[in-house]
Design an enzyme around this catalytic site. Structure first.
Site, PDB file in Angstrom:
ATOM      1  N   HIS A   1      -3.024   6.237   4.474  1.00  0.00           N
ATOM      2  CA  HIS A   1      -1.597   6.431   4.744  1.00  0.00           C
ATOM      3  C   HIS A   1      -1.159   7.806   4.224  1.00  0.00           C
ATOM      4  O   HIS A   1      -1.640   8.260   3.177  1.00  0.00           O
ATOM      5  CB  HIS A   1      -0.757   5.387   4.004  1.00  0.00           C
ATOM      6  CG  HIS A   1      -0.895   3.981   4.496  1.00  0.00           C
ATOM      7  ND1 HIS A   1      -1.565   3.618   5.643  1.00  0.00           N
ATOM      8  CD2 HIS A   1      -0.413   2.811   3.975  1.00  0.00           C
ATOM      9  CE1 HIS A   1      -1.486   2.305   5.799  1.00  0.00           C
ATOM     10  NE2 HIS A   1      -0.809   1.794   4.811  1.00  0.00           N
ATOM     11  N   CYS A  16       0.817  -1.227   0.000  1.00  0.00           N
ATOM     12  CA  CYS A  16       0.000   0.000   0.000  1.00  0.00           C
ATOM     13  C   CYS A  16       0.847   1.273   0.000  1.00  0.00           C
ATOM     14  O   CYS A  16       0.539   2.239  -0.707  1.00  0.00           O
ATOM     15  CB  CYS A  16      -0.932  -0.003   1.203  1.00  0.00           C
ATOM     16  SG  CYS A  16      -0.189  -0.631   2.718  1.00  0.00           S
TER      17      CYS A  16
END
Ligand SMILES: NC(=O)c1ccc[n+]([C@@H]2O[C@H](COP(=O)([O-])OP(=O)(O)OC[C@H]3O[C@@H](n4cnc5c(N)ncnc54)[C@H](OP(=O)(O)O)[C@@H]3O)[C@@H](O)[C@H]2O)c1
Length: 355
Positions: free
Chosen positions: A260, A147
Protein backbone atom coordinates in the site's frame (compact mmCIF):
# COMPACT_ATOMS: atom_id res chain seq x y z
CA UNK A 1 -17.90 -7.79 31.21
CA UNK A 2 -15.85 -7.26 28.10
CA UNK A 3 -15.27 -10.19 25.73
CA UNK A 4 -11.62 -9.64 26.54
CA UNK A 5 -12.07 -11.33 29.94
CA UNK A 6 -12.05 -10.07 33.48
CA UNK A 7 -8.43 -9.32 34.43
CA UNK A 8 -5.02 -8.69 32.89
CA UNK A 9 -2.89 -11.84 32.85
CA UNK A 10 0.12 -12.12 35.15
CA UNK A 11 3.53 -12.00 33.43
CA UNK A 12 5.45 -15.28 33.09
CA UNK A 13 8.93 -15.50 34.58
CA UNK A 14 11.31 -14.18 31.85
CA UNK A 15 13.77 -17.14 32.12
CA UNK A 16 10.93 -19.61 31.50
CA UNK A 17 9.69 -17.53 28.56
CA UNK A 18 13.17 -17.59 27.01
CA UNK A 19 13.33 -21.39 26.73
CA UNK A 20 9.69 -22.25 26.12
CA UNK A 21 8.21 -23.46 22.82
CA UNK A 22 4.62 -22.56 22.09
CA UNK A 23 1.69 -24.37 20.54
CA UNK A 24 0.63 -21.87 17.90
CA UNK A 25 -2.59 -21.82 15.86
CA UNK A 26 -3.30 -19.80 12.72
CA UNK A 27 -7.03 -19.36 12.03
CA UNK A 28 -7.32 -18.48 8.34
CA UNK A 29 -4.10 -20.36 7.53
CA UNK A 30 -4.95 -20.76 3.83
CA UNK A 31 -5.51 -17.02 3.25
CA UNK A 32 -2.97 -14.45 2.11
CA UNK A 33 -2.41 -13.08 5.63
CA UNK A 34 -2.44 -16.51 7.30
CA UNK A 35 0.09 -17.80 4.77
CA UNK A 36 2.34 -14.81 5.45
CA UNK A 37 2.09 -15.38 9.23
CA UNK A 38 3.26 -18.97 8.67
CA UNK A 39 6.18 -17.81 6.51
CA UNK A 40 7.24 -15.09 8.97
CA UNK A 41 7.07 -17.42 12.00
CA UNK A 42 9.53 -19.65 10.14
CA UNK A 43 11.76 -16.80 8.86
CA UNK A 44 12.08 -15.20 12.30
CA UNK A 45 12.47 -18.55 14.11
CA UNK A 46 9.59 -17.90 16.48
CA UNK A 47 9.71 -20.68 19.14
CA UNK A 48 6.91 -22.83 17.71
CA UNK A 49 6.45 -26.29 19.24
CA UNK A 50 3.27 -27.46 17.46
CA UNK A 51 1.74 -25.44 14.59
CA UNK A 52 -2.00 -25.87 14.11
CA UNK A 53 -3.33 -24.60 10.78
CA UNK A 54 -7.07 -23.87 10.75
CA UNK A 55 -9.40 -22.86 7.92
CA UNK A 56 -12.90 -23.54 6.61
CA UNK A 57 -14.41 -26.84 5.56
CA UNK A 58 -13.28 -25.97 1.99
CA UNK A 59 -9.64 -26.50 2.99
CA UNK A 60 -10.02 -29.65 5.07
CA UNK A 61 -7.03 -31.91 4.56
CA UNK A 62 -4.94 -29.48 2.50
CA UNK A 63 -1.21 -29.68 3.23
CA UNK A 64 0.91 -26.58 3.85
CA UNK A 65 4.65 -26.57 4.51
CA UNK A 66 6.26 -25.35 7.72
CA UNK A 67 10.02 -25.71 8.24
CA UNK A 68 10.19 -28.12 5.33
CA UNK A 69 7.50 -30.50 6.62
CA UNK A 70 3.85 -30.73 5.55
CA UNK A 71 1.19 -29.69 8.07
CA UNK A 72 -2.42 -30.75 7.46
CA UNK A 73 -5.04 -28.00 7.58
CA UNK A 74 -7.79 -28.67 10.12
CA UNK A 75 -11.28 -27.24 10.22
CA UNK A 76 -11.86 -24.32 12.58
CA UNK A 77 -14.52 -25.73 14.89
CA UNK A 78 -15.24 -25.94 18.63
CA UNK A 79 -12.30 -27.58 20.42
CA UNK A 80 -9.78 -26.45 17.81
CA UNK A 81 -7.89 -24.34 20.38
CA UNK A 82 -7.52 -26.98 23.11
CA UNK A 83 -3.88 -26.83 24.25
CA UNK A 84 -3.06 -23.75 22.12
CA UNK A 85 -0.86 -21.06 23.75
CA UNK A 86 -1.00 -18.45 21.00
CA UNK A 87 -3.56 -18.03 18.23
CA UNK A 88 -3.28 -15.71 15.23
CA UNK A 89 -6.69 -14.92 13.73
CA UNK A 90 -6.81 -13.96 10.03
CA UNK A 91 -10.17 -15.31 8.88
CA UNK A 92 -12.37 -12.19 8.91
CA UNK A 93 -14.49 -10.42 11.51
CA UNK A 94 -17.41 -12.89 11.81
CA UNK A 95 -15.02 -15.83 12.38
CA UNK A 96 -13.12 -13.81 15.00
CA UNK A 97 -16.33 -12.81 16.78
CA UNK A 98 -17.38 -16.45 17.04
CA UNK A 99 -14.08 -18.19 17.78
CA UNK A 100 -11.76 -15.66 19.53
CA UNK A 101 -13.71 -15.92 22.83
CA UNK A 102 -13.52 -19.74 22.53
CA UNK A 103 -9.75 -19.57 22.01
CA UNK A 104 -9.32 -17.27 25.03
CA UNK A 105 -11.54 -19.54 27.15
CA UNK A 106 -9.30 -22.46 26.12
CA UNK A 107 -6.30 -20.55 27.52
CA UNK A 108 -4.80 -19.07 24.35
CA UNK A 109 -3.58 -15.51 23.89
CA UNK A 110 -5.12 -14.25 20.64
CA UNK A 111 -3.60 -11.79 18.18
CA UNK A 112 -6.51 -10.80 15.96
CA UNK A 113 -6.05 -9.32 12.47
CA UNK A 114 -9.74 -8.57 11.98
CA UNK A 115 -11.61 -5.43 13.02
CA UNK A 116 -13.85 -7.41 15.43
CA UNK A 117 -12.23 -6.22 18.69
CA UNK A 118 -10.22 -3.15 17.63
CA UNK A 119 -12.66 -0.65 19.14
CA UNK A 120 -13.12 -2.57 22.43
CA UNK A 121 -11.56 -0.35 25.13
CA UNK A 122 -10.42 -3.50 26.99
CA UNK A 123 -8.46 -4.77 23.97
CA UNK A 124 -5.07 -3.19 23.21
CA UNK A 125 -4.60 -2.19 19.56
CA UNK A 126 -0.89 -2.46 19.00
CA UNK A 127 1.88 -1.53 16.59
CA UNK A 128 5.05 -2.44 18.51
CA UNK A 129 7.11 0.53 17.22
CA UNK A 130 4.40 2.89 18.49
CA UNK A 131 2.63 1.55 21.58
CA UNK A 132 4.19 -1.73 22.76
CA UNK A 133 3.53 -0.50 26.32
CA UNK A 134 -0.22 -1.13 25.77
CA UNK A 135 0.48 -4.90 25.65
CA UNK A 136 0.85 -5.08 29.44
CA UNK A 137 -2.92 -4.42 29.68
CA UNK A 138 -3.96 -7.42 27.58
CA UNK A 139 -6.54 -9.83 28.98
CA UNK A 140 -6.22 -12.52 26.34
CA UNK A 141 -6.91 -10.57 23.12
CA UNK A 142 -4.63 -8.15 21.29
CA UNK A 143 -5.93 -6.51 18.12
CA UNK A 144 -3.69 -5.47 15.28
CA UNK A 145 -4.79 -2.45 13.25
CA UNK A 146 -5.94 -2.12 9.68
CA UNK A 147 -3.06 -2.37 7.17
CA UNK A 148 -3.42 1.25 6.03
CA UNK A 149 -3.31 2.48 9.65
CA UNK A 150 -0.21 0.48 10.61
CA UNK A 151 2.17 1.95 8.06
CA UNK A 152 0.85 5.47 8.66
CA UNK A 153 1.27 5.36 12.46
CA UNK A 154 4.79 3.90 12.19
CA UNK A 155 5.67 6.98 10.09
CA UNK A 156 3.77 9.41 12.33
CA UNK A 157 5.36 8.18 15.58
CA UNK A 158 8.69 10.10 15.40
CA UNK A 159 6.83 13.23 14.30
CA UNK A 160 4.34 12.88 17.14
CA UNK A 161 7.10 12.46 19.72
CA UNK A 162 9.09 15.46 18.43
CA UNK A 163 6.41 18.00 17.57
CA UNK A 164 2.93 16.67 18.43
CA UNK A 165 0.24 16.16 15.80
CA UNK A 166 -2.70 18.47 15.20
CA UNK A 167 -4.17 17.03 12.01
CA UNK A 168 -3.45 14.39 9.35
CA UNK A 169 -4.83 14.34 5.81
CA UNK A 170 -4.12 10.99 4.14
CA UNK A 171 -4.95 9.54 0.72
CA UNK A 172 -4.25 5.84 0.23
CA UNK A 173 -3.38 3.78 -2.83
CA UNK A 174 -4.12 0.26 -1.61
CA UNK A 175 -3.15 -2.96 -3.37
CA UNK A 176 -5.56 -5.77 -4.20
CA UNK A 177 -3.87 -8.21 -1.77
CA UNK A 178 -5.43 -6.03 0.92
CA UNK A 179 -8.75 -7.61 -0.13
CA UNK A 180 -7.40 -11.14 0.29
CA UNK A 181 -7.29 -13.97 -2.24
CA UNK A 182 -10.39 -12.82 -4.11
CA UNK A 183 -8.95 -9.36 -4.79
CA UNK A 184 -5.69 -10.83 -6.11
CA UNK A 185 -7.66 -13.23 -8.32
CA UNK A 186 -9.74 -10.37 -9.79
CA UNK A 187 -6.72 -8.32 -10.88
CA UNK A 188 -4.84 -11.35 -12.18
CA UNK A 189 -7.80 -12.60 -14.24
CA UNK A 190 -8.78 -9.17 -15.57
CA UNK A 191 -5.20 -8.36 -16.63
CA UNK A 192 -5.06 -11.62 -18.61
CA UNK A 193 -8.49 -10.97 -20.16
CA UNK A 194 -7.41 -7.43 -21.13
CA UNK A 195 -4.15 -8.69 -22.67
CA UNK A 196 -6.13 -11.26 -24.67
CA UNK A 197 -8.42 -8.53 -26.00
CA UNK A 198 -11.42 -9.87 -24.05
CA UNK A 199 -13.91 -7.98 -21.89
CA UNK A 200 -12.85 -7.99 -18.23
CA UNK A 201 -15.15 -10.03 -15.98
CA UNK A 202 -16.01 -8.61 -12.58
CA UNK A 203 -15.83 -10.90 -9.56
CA UNK A 204 -15.05 -9.65 -6.07
CA UNK A 205 -14.92 -5.89 -6.75
CA UNK A 206 -18.07 -4.07 -7.93
CA UNK A 207 -16.14 -2.62 -10.91
CA UNK A 208 -13.16 -3.58 -13.03
CA UNK A 209 -9.96 -3.10 -11.01
CA UNK A 210 -7.44 -3.75 -13.81
CA UNK A 211 -6.33 -0.37 -15.31
CA UNK A 212 -8.79 1.41 -13.02
CA UNK A 213 -9.03 2.92 -9.51
CA UNK A 214 -11.85 2.38 -7.02
CA UNK A 215 -12.35 5.19 -4.45
CA UNK A 216 -14.21 2.67 -2.32
CA UNK A 217 -12.78 0.28 0.30
CA UNK A 218 -15.17 -1.52 2.65
CA UNK A 219 -18.78 -0.33 2.95
CA UNK A 220 -20.11 3.24 2.92
CA UNK A 221 -21.24 4.93 6.16
CA UNK A 222 -24.10 7.43 6.52
CA UNK A 223 -21.73 10.43 6.38
CA UNK A 224 -20.35 9.37 2.97
CA UNK A 225 -17.03 8.06 4.29
CA UNK A 226 -16.14 4.39 3.99
CA UNK A 227 -15.50 2.09 6.96
CA UNK A 228 -11.86 1.83 5.86
CA UNK A 229 -11.53 5.63 6.11
CA UNK A 230 -13.21 5.70 9.52
CA UNK A 231 -10.90 2.90 10.75
CA UNK A 232 -7.87 5.09 9.96
CA UNK A 233 -9.38 7.88 12.08
CA UNK A 234 -10.46 5.79 15.08
CA UNK A 235 -7.45 3.48 15.16
CA UNK A 236 -4.91 6.34 14.99
CA UNK A 237 -6.53 8.05 17.99
CA UNK A 238 -6.61 4.78 19.98
CA UNK A 239 -3.00 3.79 19.18
CA UNK A 240 -1.58 7.20 20.18
CA UNK A 241 -4.03 7.45 23.10
CA UNK A 242 -4.68 11.06 22.02
CA UNK A 243 -8.27 12.13 21.34
CA UNK A 244 -7.07 15.48 19.99
CA UNK A 245 -5.42 14.12 16.83
CA UNK A 246 -7.70 14.85 13.88
CA UNK A 247 -7.44 12.52 10.88
CA UNK A 248 -9.26 12.64 7.55
CA UNK A 249 -8.73 9.88 5.00
CA UNK A 250 -9.63 8.97 1.42
CA UNK A 251 -8.97 5.30 0.69
CA UNK A 252 -8.51 4.10 -2.89
CA UNK A 253 -8.02 0.58 -4.28
CA UNK A 254 -5.43 0.53 -7.08
CA UNK A 255 -4.38 -2.17 -9.57
CA UNK A 256 -1.20 -3.11 -7.69
CA UNK A 257 -0.77 -6.67 -6.36
CA UNK A 258 1.20 -5.99 -3.19
CA UNK A 259 2.07 -3.02 -0.91
CA UNK A 260 0.00 0.00 0.00
CA UNK A 261 1.09 3.59 -0.67
CA UNK A 262 -0.10 6.71 1.15
CA UNK A 263 0.23 10.45 0.55
CA UNK A 264 0.28 12.05 4.01
CA UNK A 265 -0.05 15.72 4.93
CA UNK A 266 0.52 16.34 8.64
CA UNK A 267 0.12 19.51 10.66
CA UNK A 268 2.28 19.42 13.77
CA UNK A 269 1.72 21.29 17.05
CA UNK A 270 5.21 22.79 16.93
CA UNK A 271 7.16 23.67 13.78
CA UNK A 272 9.04 20.73 12.25
CA UNK A 273 11.00 21.54 9.08
CA UNK A 274 11.27 18.80 6.45
CA UNK A 275 15.04 18.38 6.99
CA UNK A 276 14.51 17.67 10.67
CA UNK A 277 11.61 15.32 9.90
CA UNK A 278 13.89 13.43 7.46
CA UNK A 279 16.46 12.91 10.25
CA UNK A 280 13.75 11.76 12.67
CA UNK A 281 12.35 9.27 10.13
CA UNK A 282 15.85 7.90 9.46
CA UNK A 283 16.43 7.24 13.18
CA UNK A 284 12.99 5.70 13.87
CA UNK A 285 12.52 1.94 14.27
CA UNK A 286 10.86 0.18 11.33
CA UNK A 287 11.35 3.08 8.89
CA UNK A 288 13.66 3.29 5.89
CA UNK A 289 13.99 6.67 4.20
CA UNK A 290 14.14 6.59 0.39
CA UNK A 291 14.18 10.24 -0.57
CA UNK A 292 16.57 11.18 -3.36
CA UNK A 293 14.37 12.78 -5.99
CA UNK A 294 17.38 13.92 -8.02
CA UNK A 295 18.35 10.26 -8.45
CA UNK A 296 14.69 9.31 -9.08
CA UNK A 297 14.67 7.34 -5.81
CA UNK A 298 11.41 7.31 -3.86
CA UNK A 299 9.33 4.49 -2.31
CA UNK A 300 7.34 2.36 -4.74
CA UNK A 301 5.10 -0.67 -4.10
CA UNK A 302 7.04 -2.97 -6.44
CA UNK A 303 10.18 -2.36 -4.36
CA UNK A 304 8.38 -2.67 -1.02
CA UNK A 305 6.56 -5.94 -1.81
CA UNK A 306 8.06 -8.85 0.14
CA UNK A 307 10.09 -6.62 2.47
CA UNK A 308 9.64 -5.50 6.07
CA UNK A 309 10.31 -1.72 6.37
CA UNK A 310 7.89 1.14 6.18
CA UNK A 311 9.46 3.29 3.44
CA UNK A 312 9.17 7.08 3.66
CA UNK A 313 10.08 9.54 0.91
CA UNK A 314 9.01 12.75 -0.89
CA UNK A 315 9.47 14.52 2.47
CA UNK A 316 8.85 18.23 1.98
CA UNK A 317 7.54 21.35 3.68
CA UNK A 318 3.98 22.41 2.89
CA UNK A 319 3.81 26.20 3.15
CA UNK A 320 0.06 26.47 2.48
CA UNK A 321 -0.77 26.21 6.22
CA UNK A 322 1.26 26.58 9.46
CA UNK A 323 3.51 23.66 10.56
CA UNK A 324 2.63 21.35 7.66
CA UNK A 325 4.66 18.59 6.02
CA UNK A 326 4.03 16.27 3.08
CA UNK A 327 5.46 12.78 2.73
CA UNK A 328 4.83 9.48 0.96
CA UNK A 329 4.69 6.12 2.81
CA UNK A 330 4.86 2.64 1.26
CA UNK A 331 4.82 -0.77 2.99
CA UNK A 332 3.92 -4.39 2.22
CA UNK A 333 0.35 -4.69 3.51
CA UNK A 334 0.65 -8.45 4.04
CA UNK A 335 3.87 -8.12 6.04
CA UNK A 336 4.08 -4.91 8.16
CA UNK A 337 0.41 -4.21 7.44
CA UNK A 338 -0.71 -7.57 8.78
CA UNK A 339 1.40 -10.69 9.45
CA UNK A 340 4.71 -9.11 10.45
CA UNK A 341 3.00 -6.73 12.86
CA UNK A 342 1.20 -9.70 14.43
CA UNK A 343 4.40 -11.76 14.78
CA UNK A 344 6.25 -8.72 16.22
CA UNK A 345 3.47 -8.47 18.82
CA UNK A 346 4.00 -12.16 19.67
CA UNK A 347 7.77 -11.62 19.94
CA UNK A 348 7.21 -8.65 22.24
CA UNK A 349 4.84 -10.69 24.43
CA UNK A 350 7.51 -13.38 24.76
CA UNK A 351 10.26 -10.83 25.48
CA UNK A 352 8.14 -9.14 28.17
CA UNK A 353 7.00 -12.45 29.72
CA UNK A 354 3.38 -11.67 28.81
CA UNK A 355 2.63 -14.96 27.00
N1 LIG B 1 -4.98 -8.74 3.24
C1 LIG B 1 -4.50 -7.78 4.00
O1 LIG B 1 -3.63 -6.97 3.60
C2 LIG B 1 -4.99 -7.61 5.40
C3 LIG B 1 -4.38 -6.65 6.19
C4 LIG B 1 -4.83 -6.46 7.49
C5 LIG B 1 -5.84 -7.25 7.97
N2 LIG B 1 -6.42 -8.21 7.20
C6 LIG B 1 -7.46 -9.03 7.80
O2 LIG B 1 -6.98 -10.37 7.87
C7 LIG B 1 -8.09 -11.28 7.75
C8 LIG B 1 -7.79 -12.27 6.63
O3 LIG B 1 -7.66 -11.57 5.43
P1 LIG B 1 -7.00 -12.20 4.10
O4 LIG B 1 -6.72 -11.02 3.26
O5 LIG B 1 -5.92 -13.15 4.45
O6 LIG B 1 -8.24 -13.02 3.49
P2 LIG B 1 -8.27 -14.31 2.53
O7 LIG B 1 -7.04 -14.40 1.71
O8 LIG B 1 -9.58 -14.25 1.83
O9 LIG B 1 -8.26 -15.55 3.56
C9 LIG B 1 -9.35 -15.80 4.41
C10 LIG B 1 -9.02 -16.98 5.31
O10 LIG B 1 -10.09 -17.15 6.24
C11 LIG B 1 -10.56 -18.49 6.14
N3 LIG B 1 -11.99 -18.56 6.41
C12 LIG B 1 -12.97 -17.87 5.78
N4 LIG B 1 -14.17 -18.21 6.30
C13 LIG B 1 -13.93 -19.11 7.27
C14 LIG B 1 -14.75 -19.84 8.17
N5 LIG B 1 -16.09 -19.71 8.18
N6 LIG B 1 -14.16 -20.71 9.04
C15 LIG B 1 -12.81 -20.85 9.03
N7 LIG B 1 -11.97 -20.20 8.20
C16 LIG B 1 -12.53 -19.33 7.33
C17 LIG B 1 -10.24 -18.93 4.73
O11 LIG B 1 -10.22 -20.34 4.65
P3 LIG B 1 -10.57 -21.13 3.26
O12 LIG B 1 -9.33 -20.99 2.40
O13 LIG B 1 -10.80 -22.50 3.74
O14 LIG B 1 -11.75 -20.45 2.67
C18 LIG B 1 -8.85 -18.30 4.57
O15 LIG B 1 -7.90 -19.10 5.24
C19 LIG B 1 -9.32 -10.40 7.55
O16 LIG B 1 -9.92 -10.18 8.81
C20 LIG B 1 -8.75 -9.12 7.00
O17 LIG B 1 -9.57 -8.01 7.27
C21 LIG B 1 -6.01 -8.40 5.92
Amino acid sequence: MSEAGPAARPAAAPDRAATRRYTVAIAGATGVVGGTVRAILEERAFPVGELRLLASERSRGAQLAFKGAPVEVQVLEPGAFDGVDLAFFAAGGPVSKEFVPQAVAAGAVVIDKSSAFRADPAVPLVVPEVNADHLARHKGIIATPNCSTIQMVVALKPIYDAAGIERVVVSTYQSVSGSGKRGVDDLDRQAREWAAGQACSNGFYPHQIAFNLLPHIDSFLDDGATKEEQKMVDETVKIFGDDDIRVTATCVRVPVFGAHSEAVNVQTRRALPADEARRLFAAAPGIEVVDEPAALRYPMPLDAEGTDPVYVGRIRDDDTAPNCLNFWVVADNLRKGAALNAVQIAETLVAKGLL
